[in-house]
Design a protein around this motif. Structure first.
Motif, PDB file in Angstrom:
ATOM      1  N   LEU B  39      -0.041  18.550  10.289  1.00  0.00           N
ATOM      2  CA  LEU B  39       0.674  18.219  11.519  1.00  0.00           C
ATOM      3  C   LEU B  39      -0.145  17.301  12.419  1.00  0.00           C
ATOM      4  O   LEU B  39       0.350  16.284  12.914  1.00  0.00           O
ATOM      5  CB  LEU B  39       1.016  19.517  12.248  1.00  0.00           C
ATOM      6  CG  LEU B  39       2.401  19.587  12.846  1.00  0.00           C
ATOM      7  CD1 LEU B  39       3.456  19.235  11.830  1.00  0.00           C
ATOM      8  CD2 LEU B  39       2.644  20.970  13.418  1.00  0.00           C
ATOM      9  N   GLY B  41      -2.627  15.426  11.524  1.00  0.00           N
ATOM     10  CA  GLY B  41      -2.754  14.141  10.841  1.00  0.00           C
ATOM     11  C   GLY B  41      -1.510  13.290  11.020  1.00  0.00           C
ATOM     12  O   GLY B  41      -1.599  12.093  11.286  1.00  0.00           O
ATOM     13  N   LEU B  42      -0.347  13.929  10.912  1.00  0.00           N
ATOM     14  CA  LEU B  42       0.912  13.189  11.060  1.00  0.00           C
ATOM     15  C   LEU B  42       1.037  12.587  12.440  1.00  0.00           C
ATOM     16  O   LEU B  42       1.477  11.454  12.603  1.00  0.00           O
ATOM     17  CB  LEU B  42       2.090  14.142  10.838  1.00  0.00           C
ATOM     18  CG  LEU B  42       2.703  14.164   9.466  1.00  0.00           C
ATOM     19  CD1 LEU B  42       3.927  15.047   9.470  1.00  0.00           C
ATOM     20  CD2 LEU B  42       3.080  12.761   9.046  1.00  0.00           C
ATOM     21  N   ILE B  44      -1.399  11.749  14.486  1.00  0.00           N
ATOM     22  CA  ILE B  44      -2.355  10.655  14.697  1.00  0.00           C
ATOM     23  C   ILE B  44      -2.016   9.435  13.846  1.00  0.00           C
ATOM     24  O   ILE B  44      -2.094   8.306  14.306  1.00  0.00           O
ATOM     25  CB  ILE B  44      -3.791  11.124  14.369  1.00  0.00           C
ATOM     26  CG1 ILE B  44      -4.185  12.268  15.299  1.00  0.00           C
ATOM     27  CG2 ILE B  44      -4.782   9.970  14.504  1.00  0.00           C
ATOM     28  CD1 ILE B  44      -5.519  12.882  14.974  1.00  0.00           C
ATOM     29  N   PHE B  45      -1.642   9.653  12.586  1.00  0.00           N
ATOM     30  CA  PHE B  45      -1.527   8.518  11.667  1.00  0.00           C
ATOM     31  C   PHE B  45      -0.096   8.058  11.426  1.00  0.00           C
ATOM     32  O   PHE B  45       0.116   7.069  10.734  1.00  0.00           O
ATOM     33  CB  PHE B  45      -2.199   8.844  10.338  1.00  0.00           C
ATOM     34  CG  PHE B  45      -3.680   8.996  10.462  1.00  0.00           C
ATOM     35  CD1 PHE B  45      -4.491   7.887  10.629  1.00  0.00           C
ATOM     36  CD2 PHE B  45      -4.263  10.252  10.467  1.00  0.00           C
ATOM     37  CE1 PHE B  45      -5.858   8.022  10.769  1.00  0.00           C
ATOM     38  CE2 PHE B  45      -5.639  10.387  10.606  1.00  0.00           C
ATOM     39  CZ  PHE B  45      -6.431   9.280  10.761  1.00  0.00           C
ATOM     40  N   VAL B  46       0.901   8.778  11.944  1.00  0.00           N
ATOM     41  CA  VAL B  46       2.277   8.321  11.762  1.00  0.00           C
ATOM     42  C   VAL B  46       3.016   8.215  13.102  1.00  0.00           C
ATOM     43  O   VAL B  46       3.545   7.164  13.439  1.00  0.00           O
ATOM     44  CB  VAL B  46       3.060   9.238  10.796  1.00  0.00           C
ATOM     45  CG1 VAL B  46       4.486   8.757  10.651  1.00  0.00           C
ATOM     46  CG2 VAL B  46       2.386   9.270   9.431  1.00  0.00           C
ATOM     47  N   PRO B  49       1.195   5.843  15.843  1.00  0.00           N
ATOM     48  CA  PRO B  49       1.381   4.443  15.444  1.00  0.00           C
ATOM     49  C   PRO B  49       2.837   3.982  15.545  1.00  0.00           C
ATOM     50  O   PRO B  49       3.106   2.842  15.916  1.00  0.00           O
ATOM     51  CB  PRO B  49       0.908   4.414  13.986  1.00  0.00           C
ATOM     52  CG  PRO B  49      -0.055   5.529  13.887  1.00  0.00           C
ATOM     53  CD  PRO B  49       0.458   6.590  14.803  1.00  0.00           C
ATOM     54  N   LEU B  50       3.777   4.883  15.254  1.00  0.00           N
ATOM     55  CA  LEU B  50       5.189   4.505  15.338  1.00  0.00           C
ATOM     56  C   LEU B  50       5.571   4.178  16.780  1.00  0.00           C
ATOM     57  O   LEU B  50       6.276   3.204  17.051  1.00  0.00           O
ATOM     58  CB  LEU B  50       6.063   5.638  14.797  1.00  0.00           C
ATOM     59  CG  LEU B  50       7.520   5.292  14.560  1.00  0.00           C
ATOM     60  CD1 LEU B  50       7.647   4.188  13.530  1.00  0.00           C
ATOM     61  CD2 LEU B  50       8.293   6.520  14.104  1.00  0.00           C
ATOM     62  N   LEU B  52       3.408   3.229  19.046  1.00  0.00           N
ATOM     63  CA  LEU B  52       2.653   2.027  19.400  1.00  0.00           C
ATOM     64  C   LEU B  52       3.325   0.770  18.874  1.00  0.00           C
ATOM     65  O   LEU B  52       3.350  -0.261  19.546  1.00  0.00           O
ATOM     66  CB  LEU B  52       1.234   2.118  18.835  1.00  0.00           C
ATOM     67  CG  LEU B  52       0.246   2.962  19.637  1.00  0.00           C
ATOM     68  CD1 LEU B  52      -1.090   3.028  18.911  1.00  0.00           C
ATOM     69  CD2 LEU B  52       0.067   2.391  21.034  1.00  0.00           C
ATOM     70  N   VAL B  53       3.875   0.835  17.662  1.00  0.00           N
ATOM     71  CA  VAL B  53       4.451  -0.369  17.071  1.00  0.00           C
ATOM     72  C   VAL B  53       5.649  -0.818  17.906  1.00  0.00           C
ATOM     73  O   VAL B  53       5.882  -2.010  18.097  1.00  0.00           O
ATOM     74  CB  VAL B  53       4.810  -0.155  15.575  1.00  0.00           C
ATOM     75  CG1 VAL B  53       6.125   0.535  15.386  1.00  0.00           C
ATOM     76  CG2 VAL B  53       4.829  -1.480  14.844  1.00  0.00           C
TER      77      VAL B  53
END
Lengths: 280, 312
Positions: B39, B41-42, B44-46, B49-50, B52-53
């Motif tokens: 959770l 990890g998701l 921070i890394f998904v 970033p989503l 942010l994009v």
């Protein structure tokens, strides 16, 4: 469909299968044989299906032109860490989602599944910026962290959850009556039983990491940091044209070990990957 | 702790603590701890970033000049006015449709052939499956080598008196080549799924059909296809999703060319962001990709209800 075919039809089916087999098998054969042909022979006409003279020099060139042993090690250790960590994280999460009815389990699981919808390409711009800020460009951290926590690991968690749901719960209940705690039940009973699912996850995760291409070329620019897929395309002449015999030798070195493991353990591979597919 | 200062109350406090950490509560805690790595990890890394994009897509971001200015929807206006947008979407569409049709068709054909009672089925299955485990870029390089103007394929065509085109440099054949290379690489996976599905079709149905005198083709259309339709849907979902990720094959074989004929969305996104350093615009393209994936998922969800004959 399952009835024995008449002999004439059987010959026809065999013929068709053999023709269809050519594009599946010939490229690998062509890769291996061309890598040991002298440069003058690789575009020979008519094509040499079996090399007439063996020339191993391109294999020497592979290691001379690129730090290929280092690149091989990079790919291997990254894939190993990613595979191990994914197995650990996904088996824990998969078990919890399947077995422990903690409040919010279903909602959290649905949210996790939705994350699988986000292709890694969508987040690569902000991830690149994040790793840039952290000083992790030209390190292997992005290639390790993103797969371990991103979509591939969510997929692995899903596979593990489906497996644990299908696993009979009686054994665990017996252990529970014997006073074993949840963590011990997971480690001593559930996890050993989950070996087939773990094997599927391992194969899938390893291949995914081993094949990664976009991420390495985005994050890495120093040859001694490269991974194999990226290194393979670096064997070019002064004009940027590929040096085919050397590229093919490097490609052979990359493909052959996995192919050999596959042939030895083809049943596990085929069924393992098919299982993840079926449930994915 | 308070317990230590008032020794007499210790058993009581311990009992209270025990009552708080009931078996169920401890179980829940283990549950949360077990999903925590995934959770966190998701997030921070998904998820971050989503978010942010999306934020980046509202900015003009020149990395070389180091400027980052809010421009609202300007990038989206740029996107709609981008003369490359239509060619890119068209290439993406052709690639995905071509891949799915060709992949599923071939996978089904192979599965039906291998499902016959033939000697050596296991070996054949292994051989058809083998490209799946060959390193993607290695596989692509070999095919790039075979598809050269003077490469193996044209040499073999030449041996029978045909002159092959320069496969990767001709617009009409470049896309076809990329699709074929990708299909051969991964069709083994779908083949195995179809094989499993075919073996799950009850044999009695075929026997009944034979007694009724139904020809093989009709048996296939009326019995096999409906019964394996859940697998067809599943494989098409996996294959469509996979088709949007195609990158290495394009980068190695055609670099998006000739012209823009093989510039699919992910390749265009890579070019704009990491070759032309347009991070804001690249983010906008990322959002477009994300929307396409969401749209496809919704569509497939709808289709599942209508098309699939029965669901196990």
């Amino acid at each position: 469909m399952n009835a024995e075919l008449p002999a004439r039809l059987q010959v026809l089916v065999y013929g068709l299968v053999c023709v269809l087999l050519i594009p599946f098998v010939f490229p690998t054969w062509w890769m291996v044989t061309s890598s040991v042909k002298p440069v003058s022979a690789i575009f020979a006409f008519p094509p040499e299906l079996i090399p007439t003279t063996l020339d191993w020099s391109s294999y020497g060139q592979v290691f001379k032109l690129q730090p290929f042993a280092q690149q091989y090690w990079n790919s291997a250790y990254i894939a190993f860490i990613v595979t191990m960590a994914t197995m650990l994280i996904s088996s824990m999460a998969g078990y919890a989602f399947a077995r422990i009815r903690f409040p919010g389990a279903d909602a959290i699981f649905a949210a996790v599944l939705l994350a699988m919808l986000v292709p890694s390409e969508v987040t690569i711009v902000p991830l690149f910026q994040m790793f840039l800020k952290l000083g992790m460009i030209n390190t292997h951290w992005p290639l390790i962290l993103v797969p371990i926590f991103g979509a591939p690991s969510v997929f692995a968690t899903f596979v593990m959850r489906q497996f644990f749901i299908a696993l009979p719960v009686e054994l665990e209940e017996a252990a529970r009556v014997d006073g074993l705690g949840r963590v011990m039940i997971f480690r001593k009973i559930a996890l050993p039983l989950a070996r087939p699912a773990l094997a599927s996850v391992a194969i899938f995760t390893f291949l995914h990491s081993w094949n990664l291409y976009l991420e390495p070329i985005v994050y890495l620019s120093k040859p001694d940091r490269f991974t194999l897929p990226q290194a393979l395309t670096q064997f070019t002449d002064a004009y940027g044209g590929p040096m085919w015999n050397i590229q093919l030798a490097a490609a052979t070195l990359t493909a052959l070990p996995v192919l050999i493991v596959f042939i030895i353990a083809q049943k596990q591979f085929v069924e393992g990957l098919a299982n993840t597919g079926l449930k994915g | 702790m308070a317990v230590a200062r008032v020794p007499s109350s210790e058993p009581y406090a311990a009992r209270a603590a025990k009552r708080f950490w009931t078996a169920a509560r401890r179980d829940n805690l283990v549950g949360y701890l077990f999903i925590a790595p995934q959770l966190i990890g998701l997030v921070i890394f998904v998820l971050v970033p989503l978010a942010l994009v999306f934020w980046f897509s509202l900015h003009e971001w020149n990395v070389l000049a180091n400027t980052f200015t809010y421009t609202g929807t300007q990038n989206y206006a740029l996107l709609l006015a981008d003369p490359s947008l239509m060619p890119v979407l068209l290439a993406t569409f052709i690639f995905s449709v071509g891949l799915v049709v060709f992949n599923l068709g071939l996978a089904l054909l192979l599965a039906v052939l291998l499902n016959q009672k033939l000697a050596g089925t296991t070996l054949l299955r292994t051989l058809f499956f083998s490209p799946v485990v060959v390193s993607l870029v290695a596989w692509t390089i070999v095919w790039g080598f075979l598809l050269q103007k003077n490469g193996g394929i044209n040499a073999m065509l030449g041996a029978v008196g045909l002159e092959g085109p320069n496969w990767l440099r001709t617009p009409a054949t470049a896309m076809l080549s990329v699709i074929v290379v990708q299909v051969i690489k991964n069709v083994g996976l779908n083949m195995v799924l179809f094989l499993a599905a075919l073996q799950g079709v009850p044999k009695e149905l075929y026997e009944a059909a034979r007694i009724d005198g139904a020809p093989r083709f009709k048996q296939f259309r009326r019995i096999t296809l409906p019964l394996i339709s859940p697998t067809i849907l599943l494989t098409s979902i996996i294959t469509i999703a996979g088709s949007l990720h195609v990158f290495a094959q394009i980068a190695v074989l055609t670099q998006g060319g000739p012209g823009m004929s093989t510039t699919v969305l992910v390749y265009y996104l890579y070019q704009q962001t990491f070759q032309f350093h347009r991070f804001g615009y690249g983010s906008t393209l990322s959002i477009l990709l994300f929307l396409i994936v969401c749209g496809l998922t919704l569509a497939q969800w709808q289709m599942r209800k209508r098309l699939v004959f029965h669901e196990r």
